[in-house]
Design a protein around this motif. Structure first.
Motif, PDB file in Angstrom:
ATOM      1  N   GLN A   1      -3.906 -17.940  41.437  1.00 25.36           N
ATOM      2  CA  GLN A   1      -4.995 -18.856  41.448  1.00 25.36           C
ATOM      3  C   GLN A   1      -4.816 -19.733  40.392  1.00 25.36           C
TER       4      GLN A   1
ATOM      5  N   GLU B   1      -1.189 -33.360  34.184  1.00 22.11           N
ATOM      6  CA  GLU B   1      -2.618 -32.692  34.928  1.00 22.11           C
ATOM      7  C   GLU B   1      -2.907 -31.454  34.081  1.00 22.11           C
TER       8      GLU B   1
ATOM      9  N   ILE C   1       2.367 -23.466  44.998  1.00 19.80           N
ATOM     10  CA  ILE C   1       1.205 -24.355  44.500  1.00 19.80           C
ATOM     11  C   ILE C   1       1.656 -24.868  42.998  1.00 19.80           C
TER      12      ILE C   1
ATOM     13  N   LYS D   1      -5.933 -23.823  38.579  1.00 17.28           N
ATOM     14  CA  LYS D   1      -6.772 -25.154  38.686  1.00 17.28           C
ATOM     15  C   LYS D   1      -6.292 -26.327  37.952  1.00 17.28           C
TER      16      LYS D   1
ATOM     17  N   ASP E   1      -6.285 -29.907  36.986  1.00 20.43           N
ATOM     18  CA  ASP E   1      -7.585 -30.935  36.597  1.00 20.43           C
ATOM     19  C   ASP E   1      -8.855 -30.395  37.509  1.00 20.43           C
ATOM     20  N   ASP E   2      -9.472 -30.726  38.303  1.00 17.35           N
ATOM     21  CA  ASP E   2     -10.612 -30.296  38.693  1.00 17.35           C
ATOM     22  C   ASP E   2     -10.467 -29.485  40.084  1.00 17.35           C
ATOM     23  N   GLN E   3      -9.428 -29.450  40.527  1.00 14.93           N
ATOM     24  CA  GLN E   3      -8.997 -28.411  41.926  1.00 14.93           C
ATOM     25  C   GLN E   3      -8.519 -27.309  41.741  1.00 14.93           C
ATOM     26  N   THR E   4      -9.095 -26.343  42.373  1.00 18.45           N
ATOM     27  CA  THR E   4      -8.310 -24.818  42.274  1.00 18.45           C
ATOM     28  C   THR E   4      -7.749 -24.481  43.504  1.00 18.45           C
ATOM     29  N   TRP E   5      -6.517 -24.171  43.387  1.00 19.75           N
ATOM     30  CA  TRP E   5      -5.550 -23.647  44.330  1.00 19.75           C
ATOM     31  C   TRP E   5      -5.137 -22.325  44.371  1.00 19.75           C
TER      32      TRP E   5
END
Length: 424
Positions: free
Chosen positions: A48, A26, A84, A50, A52-56
């Motif tokens: 913070q 990923e 995360i 990221k 793939d396309d998801q920010t955690w």
């Protein structure tokens, strides 16, 4: 390899971000590495990431091996539910959350520069070195080194101040009493320092203030409390002090120490406890407002004048109460006064001004830069490594560096260590 190194690499993002990915391929972007957590729980908080396309947004845990997650029982600890990203050096096990979902894992090793690894190994795995970076120390640039020395000096000053704070709390913030205790300790030097401090603490400072204006009574008080007036010596001065102490002891309900706490063994006669007590008496008998004058003084010459004393005639021809010696004034030497300024005066002034929000850092630096460098085994070793120590500011900084960074291998927290690690 240790986790502290991985923390350092992660915290300062000292790794390649090109094609960064998890073990499941990923794509990974580090937006914020998070706040380094020095307490229990995940290593970095509120990061913070990221994927793939998801920010955690959450926490990051770092281990040498993935399996350390289970070794440390994180799978049953709720503090780790918000992790995360798991950052590891070696991936040797698949790690799952409580919901049986795999934790995103980054293997850091392929993304760390080989030169950084080489420099790290040279720093941490050279047991024969006196300090970890001794072969690279002189390559550190002047600006980095001098800025770090100033930081080191004030760290040392803060640490000394914390010790003074304890004494102040015990003495209900009486700076005069603490000055007396600190000077007593430093008059005792390294060998007798603890005994001299115990002597000062054995007398309520109100008693010191009452008798210090009379040098005979003050001598009787200190020599008596130190246990030096318990013998049957037939000398007029000794018998006078013994008689005076008997009166003072009864009046103020004092209990003397045992004089075997004071060492004379292998000491230069001028450093004998008896001579240092006589000098302490002379100082406080001469200066009625010593603390106020110390606070008001900001020039080195002022301190030399303050500590210019003349001891009692008896001690000019004696080193102890029994044997007569060749007459000598036994004044405080300039080098001894320098030690008092370094170890007592500057820390106490700093503590006093800090409590009033009046700290002028440059004042302390100016004074210490006028004082010659201390001479000891640590400074001599730095000199061998071609690291010069021109004055007391330099020597205090180098002592702090050796004792609280090099000896503890805190290279990753040291500006010099970081500079050495970054060399290509």
């Amino acid at each position: 390899m240790n986790e502290d190194f991985l923390h350092y690499v992660w915290k300062y993002k000292i790794f390649s971000s090109v094609k960064l990915c998890t073990i499941n391929n990923e794509t990974l972007s580090i937006l914020k590495t998070g706040l380094h957590n020095q307490n229990a729980g995940p290593d970095f908080l509120n990061a913070q990431i990221k994927i793939d396309d998801q920010t955690w947004v959450g926490n990051v845990e770092i281990h040498l091996k993935s399996s350390d997650w289970y070794m440390h029982n994180h799978e049953v600890d709720t503090n780790y539910d918000a992790v995360i990203l798991h950052v590891v050096w070696e991936n040797d096990a698949l790690i799952y959350m409580k919901n049986n979902k795999a934790i995103p894992t980054l293997v850091l090793k392929p993304f760390v520069d080989k030169n950084l690894l080489k420099n790290y190994k040279n720093l941490f795995f050279s047991p024969k070195n006196w300090i970890p970076c001794e072969k690279s120390f002189t390559q550190v640039d002047y600006f980095t080194f001098n800025n770090w020395k100033e930081r080191l000096f004030f760290e040392r000053l803060e640490r000394k101040s914390s010790e003074i704070k304890i004494l102040l709390e015990l003495e209900q913030n009486n700076f005069e009493a603490v000055l007396f205790q600190l000077l007593a300790k430093n008059f005792g030097l390294k060998i007798n320092g603890d005994a001299f401090l115990a002597l000062a603490k054995s007398i309520d400072f109100s008693v010191v203030k009452k008798v210090s204006s009379n040098s005979t009574q003050f001598s009787a008080l200190l020599f008596g409390q130190a246990g030096f007036l318990e013998e049957g010596i037939q000398h007029n001065y000794y018998m006078l002090l013994k008689e005076e102490y008997g009166f003072i002891k009864h009046k103020f309900k004092l209990k003397p120490m045992l004089n075997n706490q004071f060492s004379f063994f292998r000491m230069r006669p001028n450093n004998f406890p008896t001579i240092r007590i006589a000098q302490l008496v002379a100082l406080f008998s001469k200066e009625k407002n010593l603390f106020s004058k110390i606070i008001e003084s900001n020039k080195l010459k002022d301190f030399y004048d303050l500590f210019k004393i003349e001891i009692n005639d008896f001690w000019q021809t004696h080193y102890n109460f029994e044997s007569v010696s060749k007459k000598s004034p036994k004044r405080l030497t300039k080098s001894f006064i320098d030690l008092l300024i370094i170890n007592t005066i500057i820390p106490l002034k700093f503590m006093y001004h800090k409590g009033r929000g009046e700290v002028n850092e440059e004042t302390y630096l100016e004074i210490l830069r006028e004082i010659k460098s201390e001479k000891n085994s640590i400074i001599s070793k730095f000199t061998e490594l071609k690291v010069s120590s021109e004055n007391a500011f330099d020597s205090q900084a180098l002592l702090e560096l050796k004792n609280n960074y090099c000896a503890l291998k805190r290279c990753l927290e040291c500006a010099i260590g970081k500079n050495v690690l970054s060399k290509s």
